[in-house]
Structures are given as structure tokens and as C-alpha cells.
Scaffold this motif. Sequence first.
Motif, short mmCIF file in Angstrom:
data_model
loop_
_atom_site.label_atom_id
_atom_site.label_comp_id
_atom_site.label_asym_id
_atom_site.label_seq_id
_atom_site.Cartn_x
_atom_site.Cartn_y
_atom_site.Cartn_z
N PHE A 70 -5.42 -2.03 1.36
CA PHE A 70 -5.51 -3.78 1.08
C PHE A 70 -6.74 -4.32 1.40
O PHE A 70 -7.67 -3.95 2.07
CB PHE A 70 -4.80 -3.92 2.66
CG PHE A 70 -4.43 -5.17 2.77
CD1 PHE A 70 -3.26 -5.89 2.41
CD2 PHE A 70 -5.19 -6.22 3.36
CE1 PHE A 70 -2.85 -7.26 2.55
CE2 PHE A 70 -5.00 -7.43 3.52
CZ PHE A 70 -3.81 -8.05 3.23
N GLY A 71 -6.63 -5.24 0.26
CA GLY A 71 -7.97 -5.87 0.11
C GLY A 71 -9.29 -5.27 -0.35
O GLY A 71 -10.30 -5.80 0.05
N GLU A 72 -9.32 -4.10 -1.01
CA GLU A 72 -10.12 -3.20 -1.33
C GLU A 72 -11.02 -2.60 0.03
O GLU A 72 -12.27 -2.66 -0.05
CB GLU A 72 -11.23 -4.05 -2.29
CG GLU A 72 -10.53 -4.06 -3.52
CD GLU A 72 -11.31 -4.84 -4.45
OE1 GLU A 72 -12.43 -5.69 -4.01
OE2 GLU A 72 -11.05 -4.81 -5.91
N VAL A 240 -7.84 -10.68 8.78
CA VAL A 240 -7.58 -12.06 9.44
C VAL A 240 -7.46 -13.07 8.57
O VAL A 240 -8.28 -13.64 7.88
CB VAL A 240 -8.64 -12.20 10.41
CG1 VAL A 240 -8.69 -13.44 11.11
CG2 VAL A 240 -8.91 -11.02 11.14
N GLY A 241 -6.15 -13.57 8.43
CA GLY A 241 -5.98 -14.89 7.56
C GLY A 241 -6.15 -16.15 8.25
O GLY A 241 -6.35 -16.23 9.42
N GLU A 248 -1.45 -4.72 12.89
CA GLU A 248 -1.33 -3.44 12.93
C GLU A 248 -2.26 -2.81 11.81
O GLU A 248 -2.92 -1.81 12.12
CB GLU A 248 0.08 -3.33 12.43
CG GLU A 248 0.49 -3.61 11.09
CD GLU A 248 0.64 -4.96 10.64
OE1 GLU A 248 1.08 -5.30 9.42
OE2 GLU A 248 0.55 -5.63 11.79
N LEU A 249 -2.35 -3.63 10.70
CA LEU A 249 -3.55 -3.12 9.89
C LEU A 249 -4.76 -3.47 10.15
O LEU A 249 -5.59 -2.47 9.93
CB LEU A 249 -3.29 -3.85 8.23
CG LEU A 249 -1.76 -3.64 7.74
CD1 LEU A 249 -1.62 -4.45 6.38
CD2 LEU A 249 -1.47 -2.35 7.49
N LEU A 250 -5.21 -4.30 10.94
CA LEU A 250 -6.64 -4.57 11.38
C LEU A 250 -6.92 -3.45 12.57
O LEU A 250 -8.01 -3.15 12.21
CB LEU A 250 -6.61 -6.19 12.19
CG LEU A 250 -8.02 -6.24 12.69
CD1 LEU A 250 -9.14 -6.33 11.65
CD2 LEU A 250 -7.89 -7.72 13.80
#
Length: 283
Positions: A70-72, A240-241, A248-250
Amino acid sequence: MKSQESNPSGEKRIGLLNHGFLIVWAIISLFPLVWMISTSLKENNEIYTNPGLLPRNVLNFKNYADAWMFGEFNVYFMNSVLYTIVIITAVVFFSSLAAYGLSRLKMYGKSFVYYMFLASLMIPIPGVFVAIYIVVYHLGLGNSRMGYILPMIALSLPISIFILKSFFDEMSKEIQEAAIIDGANNFYIYLNIMLPILRPAIATIIILNMLSVWNEFSLALILFTDNAFMPIQKGLSVFVGQYSTRYELLMAATTISIIPIILIYMLMQKQFIQGLTAGAIKG
């Protein structure tokens, strides 16, 4: 006699209190780590519906695969691996050479040089960011890996030289004198005699500087304009948007990010502890 007989029980109570305090402190210290791993194994909606530490599916490693891509995040992770390896290798080499020269070689003005290194420790690192930015861009190294690596090496050298010089000062001079009598030159003594003895101190500066390099983000944010060069801290921020956060991904990405630090510490734990306690033992 009565006072002597009561001492063992008093010492036992103190020992129990110490152990109890340490157990409580260990639980407090480990709880965030356990919560992070638990959250990384939960589904997105489960984070809000299941406040417990035990996820419904303890083998849910999909979040780790998603976080890696995700997001490189994988690119940022490998950037930090590259920066850490290059910077730590250079710091160990140059700081050990400088500490050996300042401690063992007869040079005019070496005390002044050493005290200048010590004086630089009193300057807050963010206080030199503007100067670093100006120098880096005047040298044509702006927005480049080398323009980030060189300042990081320079910022890590003073504390490393201070630690290693203290160890060199404690070493017996007879070892060096015996090697000189046998015909060894200074570089041979440094490389084949001093460095093997210096392993606890080297392990100490590797772990301390690795933590600093791995967690660094402010200088990278100033020097880089291309996200392709950014370290792992930039990778963690992509989860973090503005309106939502993929917790969960963080947490999965954060778990991945601490694995190298834990592995290095486990490999060098014995030498690290020896390095920290050597001064107290010799004192």
C-alpha cells in the motif's frame, strides 16, 4: 542477634517489591506492543467492534501483505534499509579511526579537536538543519541519496567518537607497545588488535545510531522533494488520511518497521550490555 536474624526477611521483602515493580513496569512497557500486534491482525470493522486484545482470526496476515504494497511502503522500507546500512558502516569506520587516533596517536592539537567534537553534542540537531540544507544544495546534492547520507554520517560521528575514545583510553597500552615491537604499523594494530577487543563498544554505537537513523524523518523531509527517496517514516504516514485512517494497515506497517531493530538488538544484545556496563565495571 535478633537484628541479624531479621535482615534476611527484610531483604526478601525488598526483593519481592523490586520484582513486583519490575513486573508491573514490564507489563506497562509491553502493552503498547501487544496492542499494536493485536490491532494489526484485526479487520477494519473489527477494530471498532472488538476492543479486546485477541482478534477473531489470529492468523489474519492479509493486513501485512496489504500494508507492504500500500502506498509504496515497500519502497520506503528498502530506502531506510539502504540508508541504515551505508550510514552505520561509515560511522563505525570513521568514528573508530578518529577515536583511535585521538586516543593512541601523538598528534598536535588532538585535545582541541576532541573537545570540538564534544562541544557539537551541545547543539540540538534541528538547530543545524538550515545550515545543512544550504551546504547540501550548494554542493549540488539536493534531493539525492548522497545529500541525505553525508549529513547523517556527520551528525552521528560526535557521540560515536566519544564512546569509542573512552574504550580506547581504558585499553592497556602494553598491547600496542608489544605489537609495535613486533613490527606492526598503526593501521594493522587498529584493524587486527583494537577492533576485535572493541566489539562491545561497536555494538553499542551500531544500536544507538541505528535507532537514530531508522527513526529519522525531519531532515529527510527538508532535503527530499522526491518521495522515491523518502525513508520508512514517510511510508507510515501514507496510512493516515485527511478523513480516515487505516489503523489495521498502520499497525501492520509499524510492526514490520520494528522487526529490523528487534533482530539487530537480539543479535548484539550480549555485546550491547557489555558495552553499557564496561565503564561501571572498570570504575
